[in-house]
Design a protein around this motif. Structure first.
Motif, PDB file in Angstrom:
ATOM      1  N   PHE A  26       0.840  -1.199   0.000  1.00  0.00           N
ATOM      2  CA  PHE A  26       0.000   0.000   0.000  1.00  0.00           C
ATOM      3  C   PHE A  26       0.878   1.253   0.000  1.00  0.00           C
ATOM      4  O   PHE A  26       0.665   2.170  -0.797  1.00  0.00           O
ATOM      5  N   ALA A  27       1.861   1.293   0.903  1.00  0.00           N
ATOM      6  CA  ALA A  27       2.737   2.464   1.024  1.00  0.00           C
ATOM      7  C   ALA A  27       3.482   2.710  -0.285  1.00  0.00           C
ATOM      8  O   ALA A  27       3.616   3.855  -0.723  1.00  0.00           O
ATOM      9  N   ALA A  28       3.949   1.643  -0.924  1.00  0.00           N
ATOM     10  CA  ALA A  28       4.690   1.789  -2.185  1.00  0.00           C
ATOM     11  C   ALA A  28       3.794   2.351  -3.286  1.00  0.00           C
ATOM     12  O   ALA A  28       4.201   3.243  -4.039  1.00  0.00           O
ATOM     13  N   GLY A  29       2.581   1.845  -3.389  1.00  0.00           N
ATOM     14  CA  GLY A  29       1.654   2.349  -4.402  1.00  0.00           C
ATOM     15  C   GLY A  29       1.271   3.798  -4.143  1.00  0.00           C
ATOM     16  O   GLY A  29       1.232   4.620  -5.068  1.00  0.00           O
ATOM     17  N   TYR A  30       1.006   4.107  -2.907  1.00  0.00           N
ATOM     18  CA  TYR A  30       0.633   5.472  -2.525  1.00  0.00           C
ATOM     19  C   TYR A  30       1.788   6.425  -2.807  1.00  0.00           C
ATOM     20  O   TYR A  30       1.606   7.494  -3.398  1.00  0.00           O
ATOM     21  N   LEU A  31       2.987   6.030  -2.413  1.00  0.00           N
ATOM     22  CA  LEU A  31       4.168   6.861  -2.613  1.00  0.00           C
ATOM     23  C   LEU A  31       4.484   7.034  -4.095  1.00  0.00           C
ATOM     24  O   LEU A  31       4.862   8.128  -4.525  1.00  0.00           O
ATOM     25  N   SER A  32       4.288   5.997  -4.890  1.00  0.00           N
ATOM     26  CA  SER A  32       4.529   6.097  -6.337  1.00  0.00           C
ATOM     27  C   SER A  32       3.719   7.223  -6.957  1.00  0.00           C
ATOM     28  O   SER A  32       4.225   7.982  -7.788  1.00  0.00           O
ATOM     29  N   GLY A  33       2.473   7.322  -6.552  1.00  0.00           N
ATOM     30  CA  GLY A  33       1.621   8.390  -7.072  1.00  0.00           C
ATOM     31  C   GLY A  33       2.145   9.770  -6.703  1.00  0.00           C
ATOM     32  O   GLY A  33       2.169  10.676  -7.541  1.00  0.00           O
ATOM     33  N   HIS A  34       2.582   9.920  -5.481  1.00  0.00           N
ATOM     34  CA  HIS A  34       3.116  11.221  -5.039  1.00  0.00           C
ATOM     35  C   HIS A  34       4.424  11.557  -5.753  1.00  0.00           C
ATOM     36  O   HIS A  34       4.660  12.720  -6.092  1.00  0.00           O
ATOM     37  N   ILE A  35       5.245  10.556  -5.984  1.00  0.00           N
ATOM     38  CA  ILE A  35       6.500  10.791  -6.705  1.00  0.00           C
ATOM     39  C   ILE A  35       6.200  11.257  -8.128  1.00  0.00           C
ATOM     40  O   ILE A  35       6.751  12.254  -8.597  1.00  0.00           O
ATOM     41  N   THR A  36       5.311  10.559  -8.798  1.00  0.00           N
ATOM     42  CA  THR A  36       4.976  10.893 -10.179  1.00  0.00           C
ATOM     43  C   THR A  36       4.379  12.296 -10.285  1.00  0.00           C
ATOM     44  O   THR A  36       4.768  13.081 -11.156  1.00  0.00           O
ATOM     45  N   LEU A  37       3.457  12.616  -9.395  1.00  0.00           N
ATOM     46  CA  LEU A  37       2.863  13.958  -9.413  1.00  0.00           C
ATOM     47  C   LEU A  37       3.891  15.036  -9.079  1.00  0.00           C
ATOM     48  O   LEU A  37       3.880  16.114  -9.670  1.00  0.00           O
ATOM     49  N   SER A  38       4.774  14.742  -8.166  1.00  0.00           N
ATOM     50  CA  SER A  38       5.804  15.716  -7.788  1.00  0.00           C
ATOM     51  C   SER A  38       6.793  15.954  -8.917  1.00  0.00           C
ATOM     52  O   SER A  38       7.210  17.092  -9.159  1.00  0.00           O
ATOM     53  N   ILE A  39       7.152  14.903  -9.630  1.00  0.00           N
ATOM     54  CA  ILE A  39       8.049  15.045 -10.781  1.00  0.00           C
ATOM     55  C   ILE A  39       7.379  15.926 -11.841  1.00  0.00           C
ATOM     56  O   ILE A  39       8.001  16.827 -12.399  1.00  0.00           O
ATOM     57  N   SER A  40       6.110  15.668 -12.099  1.00  0.00           N
ATOM     58  CA  SER A  40       5.379  16.477 -13.083  1.00  0.00           C
ATOM     59  C   SER A  40       5.343  17.940 -12.668  1.00  0.00           C
ATOM     60  O   SER A  40       5.559  18.833 -13.495  1.00  0.00           O
ATOM     61  N   TYR A  41       5.088  18.181 -11.402  1.00  0.00           N
ATOM     62  CA  TYR A  41       5.070  19.553 -10.891  1.00  0.00           C
ATOM     63  C   TYR A  41       6.436  20.207 -11.091  1.00  0.00           C
ATOM     64  O   TYR A  41       6.524  21.350 -11.552  1.00  0.00           O
ATOM     65  N   CYS A  42       7.490  19.496 -10.739  1.00  0.00           N
ATOM     66  CA  CYS A  42       8.840  20.048 -10.861  1.00  0.00           C
ATOM     67  C   CYS A  42       9.195  20.340 -12.319  1.00  0.00           C
ATOM     68  O   CYS A  42       9.791  21.384 -12.617  1.00  0.00           O
ATOM     69  N   GLU A  43       8.827  19.438 -13.218  1.00  0.00           N
ATOM     70  CA  GLU A  43       9.090  19.680 -14.633  1.00  0.00           C
ATOM     71  C   GLU A  43       8.356  20.929 -15.112  1.00  0.00           C
ATOM     72  O   GLU A  43       8.920  21.755 -15.815  1.00  0.00           O
ATOM     73  N   GLU A  44       7.107  21.040 -14.734  1.00  0.00           N
ATOM     74  CA  GLU A  44       6.274  22.162 -15.152  1.00  0.00           C
ATOM     75  C   GLU A  44       6.816  23.498 -14.646  1.00  0.00           C
ATOM     76  O   GLU A  44       6.683  24.527 -15.303  1.00  0.00           O
ATOM     77  N   HIS A  45       7.451  23.480 -13.475  1.00  0.00           N
ATOM     78  CA  HIS A  45       7.966  24.699 -12.863  1.00  0.00           C
ATOM     79  C   HIS A  45       9.487  24.833 -12.991  1.00  0.00           C
ATOM     80  O   HIS A  45      10.103  25.629 -12.289  1.00  0.00           O
ATOM     81  N   ASN A  46      10.050  24.047 -13.911  1.00  0.00           N
ATOM     82  CA  ASN A  46      11.488  24.107 -14.194  1.00  0.00           C
ATOM     83  C   ASN A  46      12.354  23.940 -12.943  1.00  0.00           C
ATOM     84  O   ASN A  46      13.360  24.623 -12.776  1.00  0.00           O
ATOM     85  N   MET A  47      11.938  23.032 -12.082  1.00  0.00           N
ATOM     86  CA  MET A  47      12.687  22.695 -10.874  1.00  0.00           C
ATOM     87  C   MET A  47      13.388  21.374 -11.170  1.00  0.00           C
ATOM     88  O   MET A  47      12.760  20.320 -11.089  1.00  0.00           O
ATOM     89  N   VAL A  48      14.645  21.423 -11.542  1.00  0.00           N
ATOM     90  CA  VAL A  48      15.284  20.263 -12.164  1.00  0.00           C
ATOM     91  C   VAL A  48      16.342  19.568 -11.302  1.00  0.00           C
ATOM     92  O   VAL A  48      17.149  18.809 -11.817  1.00  0.00           O
ATOM     93  N   THR A  49      16.297  19.772  -9.989  1.00  0.00           N
ATOM     94  CA  THR A  49      17.273  19.102  -9.125  1.00  0.00           C
ATOM     95  C   THR A  49      16.595  18.029  -8.286  1.00  0.00           C
ATOM     96  O   THR A  49      15.382  18.081  -8.040  1.00  0.00           O
ATOM     97  N   THR A  50      17.393  17.081  -7.839  1.00  0.00           N
ATOM     98  CA  THR A  50      16.853  16.050  -6.949  1.00  0.00           C
ATOM     99  C   THR A  50      16.383  16.667  -5.637  1.00  0.00           C
ATOM    100  O   THR A  50      15.394  16.219  -5.064  1.00  0.00           O
ATOM    101  N   ASP A  51      17.063  17.708  -5.178  1.00  0.00           N
ATOM    102  CA  ASP A  51      16.633  18.385  -3.952  1.00  0.00           C
ATOM    103  C   ASP A  51      15.236  18.973  -4.113  1.00  0.00           C
ATOM    104  O   ASP A  51      14.413  18.904  -3.189  1.00  0.00           O
ATOM    105  N   ALA A  52      14.970  19.557  -5.271  1.00  0.00           N
ATOM    106  CA  ALA A  52      13.643  20.125  -5.527  1.00  0.00           C
ATOM    107  C   ALA A  52      12.579  19.031  -5.523  1.00  0.00           C
ATOM    108  O   ALA A  52      11.494  19.204  -4.957  1.00  0.00           O
ATOM    109  N   VAL A  53      12.903  17.898  -6.144  1.00  0.00           N
ATOM    110  CA  VAL A  53      11.967  16.774  -6.161  1.00  0.00           C
ATOM    111  C   VAL A  53      11.730  16.265  -4.744  1.00  0.00           C
ATOM    112  O   VAL A  53      10.591  16.038  -4.327  1.00  0.00           O
ATOM    113  N   ASN A  54      12.812  16.080  -3.995  1.00  0.00           N
ATOM    114  CA  ASN A  54      12.687  15.586  -2.628  1.00  0.00           C
ATOM    115  C   ASN A  54      11.811  16.490  -1.784  1.00  0.00           C
ATOM    116  O   ASN A  54      10.954  16.015  -1.036  1.00  0.00           O
ATOM    117  N   GLU A  55      12.002  17.790  -1.922  1.00  0.00           N
ATOM    118  CA  GLU A  55      11.200  18.743  -1.162  1.00  0.00           C
ATOM    119  C   GLU A  55       9.742  18.685  -1.583  1.00  0.00           C
ATOM    120  O   GLU A  55       8.835  18.698  -0.756  1.00  0.00           O
TER     121      GLU A  55
END
Length: 92
Positions: A26-55
């Motif tokens: 459950f945790a892995a599936g839930y977290l996967s969704g948040h990772i994917t959405l966060s990556i999309s957000y970062c791409e859209e806002h030109n936030m291209v570092t791992t630190d930005a993704v982690n935050e």
């Protein structure tokens, strides 16, 4: 760079499938969704570092805390920390 990071994070979560219990799955599936959405957000806002993704993932999980039981939230946060540490250790 962040797409590679996403693939490694999701790969880490996928690698748990064979040995994970129901809570971890459950945790892995839930977290996967948040990772994917966060990556999309970062791409859209030109936030291209791992630190930005982690935050972004961290704050996404904080905002979603009310959706989960306290124990489920704890599991997701623990898994996020493990995934992040494992993937970053491979990168460095």
């Amino acid at each position: 760079m962040i797409l590679d990071y996403e693939q490694k994070l999701l790969g880490y979560l996928d690698s748990l499938i064979d040995s994970a219990d129901d809570d971890e799955l459950f945790a892995a599936g839930y977290l996967s969704g948040h990772i994917t959405l966060s990556i999309s957000y970062c791409e859209e806002h030109n936030m291209v570092t791992t630190d930005a993704v982690n935050e972004r993932v961290y704050w996404s999980l904080v905002e979603a805390k009310k959706e989960l039981t306290p124990r489920d939230h704890e599991l997701v946060i623990e898994l996020w920390n493990s995934a992040k540490q494992s993937v970053l250790a491979d990168v460095l």
